[in-house]
Design an enzyme around this catalytic site. Sequence first.
Site, mmCIF file in Angstrom:
data_model
loop_
_atom_site.group_PDB
_atom_site.id
_atom_site.type_symbol
_atom_site.label_atom_id
_atom_site.label_comp_id
_atom_site.label_asym_id
_atom_site.label_seq_id
_atom_site.Cartn_x
_atom_site.Cartn_y
_atom_site.Cartn_z
ATOM 1 N N SER A 10 0.834 -1.210 0.000
ATOM 2 C CA SER A 10 0.000 0.000 0.000
ATOM 3 C C SER A 10 0.859 1.247 0.000
ATOM 4 O O SER A 10 1.648 1.487 0.921
ATOM 5 C CB SER A 10 -0.913 0.019 1.225
ATOM 6 O OG SER A 10 -1.546 1.279 1.292
ATOM 7 N N HIS A 35 -1.198 -1.174 -4.164
ATOM 8 C CA HIS A 35 -2.505 -0.859 -3.583
ATOM 9 C C HIS A 35 -2.583 0.647 -3.349
ATOM 10 O O HIS A 35 -1.713 1.234 -2.700
ATOM 11 C CB HIS A 35 -2.666 -1.620 -2.268
ATOM 12 C CG HIS A 35 -4.019 -1.511 -1.644
ATOM 13 N ND1 HIS A 35 -5.100 -2.260 -2.052
ATOM 14 C CD2 HIS A 35 -4.471 -0.748 -0.619
ATOM 15 C CE1 HIS A 35 -6.156 -1.966 -1.308
ATOM 16 N NE2 HIS A 35 -5.804 -1.036 -0.431
ATOM 17 N N ASP A 37 -4.853 3.639 -1.816
ATOM 18 C CA ASP A 37 -5.946 3.932 -0.884
ATOM 19 C C ASP A 37 -6.471 5.337 -1.128
ATOM 20 O O ASP A 37 -5.785 6.323 -0.852
ATOM 21 C CB ASP A 37 -5.431 3.810 0.555
ATOM 22 C CG ASP A 37 -5.274 2.363 0.962
ATOM 23 O OD1 ASP A 37 -6.248 1.599 0.811
ATOM 24 O OD2 ASP A 37 -4.174 1.983 1.415
ATOM 25 N N MET A 39 -9.147 8.151 -0.194
ATOM 26 C CA MET A 39 -10.035 8.538 0.920
ATOM 27 C C MET A 39 -10.594 9.941 0.672
ATOM 28 O O MET A 39 -9.893 10.813 0.156
ATOM 29 C CB MET A 39 -9.247 8.533 2.223
ATOM 30 C CG MET A 39 -8.547 7.210 2.504
ATOM 31 S SD MET A 39 -7.812 7.182 4.130
ATOM 32 C CE MET A 39 -6.876 5.634 4.055
ATOM 33 N N HIS A 69 -8.393 1.146 -4.202
ATOM 34 C CA HIS A 69 -9.374 0.941 -3.132
ATOM 35 C C HIS A 69 -10.050 2.280 -2.845
ATOM 36 O O HIS A 69 -9.454 3.147 -2.205
ATOM 37 C CB HIS A 69 -8.627 0.386 -1.905
ATOM 38 C CG HIS A 69 -9.469 0.235 -0.681
ATOM 39 N ND1 HIS A 69 -8.917 -0.039 0.556
ATOM 40 C CD2 HIS A 69 -10.810 0.292 -0.492
ATOM 41 C CE1 HIS A 69 -9.886 -0.116 1.456
ATOM 42 N NE2 HIS A 69 -11.042 0.090 0.850
ATOM 43 N N MET A 71 -12.301 4.489 -0.885
ATOM 44 C CA MET A 71 -13.023 4.680 0.381
ATOM 45 C C MET A 71 -13.788 5.992 0.253
ATOM 46 O O MET A 71 -13.400 7.025 0.806
ATOM 47 C CB MET A 71 -12.032 4.701 1.545
ATOM 48 C CG MET A 71 -11.532 3.309 1.912
ATOM 49 S SD MET A 71 -10.006 3.334 2.852
ATOM 50 C CE MET A 71 -8.826 3.354 1.520
ATOM 51 N N MET A 140 -11.832 -5.880 4.978
ATOM 52 C CA MET A 140 -11.029 -4.975 5.805
ATOM 53 C C MET A 140 -10.763 -5.650 7.152
ATOM 54 O O MET A 140 -11.695 -6.098 7.825
ATOM 55 C CB MET A 140 -11.762 -3.652 6.041
ATOM 56 C CG MET A 140 -11.913 -2.761 4.819
ATOM 57 S SD MET A 140 -10.385 -2.405 3.927
ATOM 58 C CE MET A 140 -9.385 -1.637 5.207
ATOM 59 N N ASP A 178 -6.876 -6.446 4.083
ATOM 60 C CA ASP A 178 -6.265 -5.114 4.120
ATOM 61 C C ASP A 178 -6.366 -4.546 5.534
ATOM 62 O O ASP A 178 -7.475 -4.329 6.036
ATOM 63 C CB ASP A 178 -7.024 -4.224 3.119
ATOM 64 C CG ASP A 178 -6.461 -2.818 3.001
ATOM 65 O OD1 ASP A 178 -5.439 -2.522 3.639
ATOM 66 O OD2 ASP A 178 -7.058 -2.031 2.248
#
Length: 222
Positions: A10, A35, A37, A39, A69, A71, A140, A178
Amino acid sequence: MRNASILAPSLLAGDHANLAASARLVADAGATWLHLDIMDGHFVPNLTFGPETLAALHRAGCTLFFDTHLMLAEPHRYVEAFAKAGADLISIHIEPAYDHAGTLAQIRALGCQCGIVLNPGTPADAVRHLLDQVDLVLVMTVQPGFGGQSFQAAMTEKIATLRRWRDEQGQTWRLEVDGGVDLRTAPLCHAAGADTFVAGTAFFKAPDRAEFLRNISALAGD
Ligand code: DX5
Ligand code: ZN
């Protein structure tokens, strides 16, 4: 159906002043996935980066598989931008209210693989109706929003349930974990049925990242 174990380091745990260099560390260790992330400060109480970061990583020569990913409270509004920026796989959460099946179909229509994600408090049942429409299910193992949290061991039961359903249906989606994944917790996830391992802190802090990757890859033959 058995999948080879894949490590997805990540970038959240990389150097945000030099993300391209951090992505190079990932490639140099021998990993093939990265990965990312994403947000939004609404679905999770934190902010990270957006589509332009993915595009810039590509321009900097990064050829890793972008495991993206989202979020986000409204992921359907952003999947096209991430696909255009070079995401290879886009995962969306089940918790917010929007057209999940429609958004998964949209991701595939954009030429990407698609995944569905469950928070620790969300039961496996919540995604059961979507399992024939995904390339990946992400469980998660921490509450999303921050790196460096402790692995929630109780999630292994959910992993095992999902893996059982996958095997019963003869489906081929990857089962990813994750949050708090390291060389102690990855084997627990693997034993429960996971085949894809996100690691931020543990990967970037590993004294020998290539060895870390080899240890994850060795979680095979289940
Ligand atoms: C948490 C993120 C994770 C995070 C994992 O919201 O989804 O991908 O980067 O970080 P570690 O491996 O440090 O728990
Ligand atoms: Zn993640």
